[in-house]
Design an enzyme around this catalytic site. Sequence first.
Site, mmCIF file in Angstrom:
data_model
loop_
_atom_site.group_PDB
_atom_site.id
_atom_site.type_symbol
_atom_site.label_atom_id
_atom_site.label_comp_id
_atom_site.label_asym_id
_atom_site.label_seq_id
_atom_site.Cartn_x
_atom_site.Cartn_y
_atom_site.Cartn_z
ATOM 1 C CG ASP A 108 84.442 -0.551 -31.212
ATOM 2 O OD1 ASP A 108 84.020 0.282 -31.794
ATOM 3 O OD2 ASP A 108 84.532 -1.868 -31.634
ATOM 4 C CE1 TYR A 143 81.536 9.597 -44.082
ATOM 5 C CE2 TYR A 143 81.403 11.119 -46.119
ATOM 6 C CZ TYR A 143 81.937 10.885 -44.758
ATOM 7 O OH TYR A 143 82.819 11.717 -44.397
ATOM 8 C CB SER A 182 80.968 15.437 -44.721
ATOM 9 O OG SER A 182 81.341 15.238 -46.119
#
Length: 245
Positions: free
Chosen positions: A64, A161, A146
């Site tokens: 994680d 985001y 991105s």
Amino acid sequence: MDRWVGKVAVVTGASSGIGAATVKALAKAGMITFGLARRVERVDELKNELPGEAKERLHSIRCDITKEEDILAAFRQVEEQFGGVDVLVNNAGLAKGGVGVLDAGNTQIIRDVFDTNVVALSLCSREAFQSMKKRSVDGHIIHINSIVGHMVVPAGVINVYPASKYAVTALTETMRHELRLAGTKIKVTSISPGLVRTEMPTSKALSEKPCLEPEDIADGILYVLGTPPRVQIHELTIKPVGEAV
């Protein structure tokens, strides 16, 4: 990719989407590949999609990445088994749609996105660099960024985001300078895809629009890794044909 054959790659978020496509591509290209994921059984299942020897090169570690102790344990395991990491692909990412930055009660969402997209990326990069530095390896750190790390598009409410991906853009340049000033030849690359068909909620919501496949991004990773040692691809943008932004 010849110089990476037999070298060690670590890929975060390897259980699905871009991460799954990437661990398969790297293992097939001859790299000893560790896929980090919480759903580690899904990484193990990817071996069934690989040919003979490549199957043996794929390893999984339950991790994680929002927990520093898991990150440290994962990199320690890689070092104990194969000496250290030569390539890191920071792929794991989190997007939370439908909740605005200014909406009430959104604190945990904001923390989750930044912990995954920024803090974990920084910590994994730190551990990879320390491993490369200790062994005098001219490695490569790749961030899956991105297009919204370079522009904020009015495509619905996607909270912080874009801000987290803008941070990745800044971190890529910051790391490039730190690696340069440290006297290394370690490369760092940001790969910024447009819309990709993955399990991420925002991807599903926009699935009727022009879309890339995870394998397209894995191909981009192989491309930047395959450049000569003198060449550093600092930013690679990959968009589907017909994308409006």
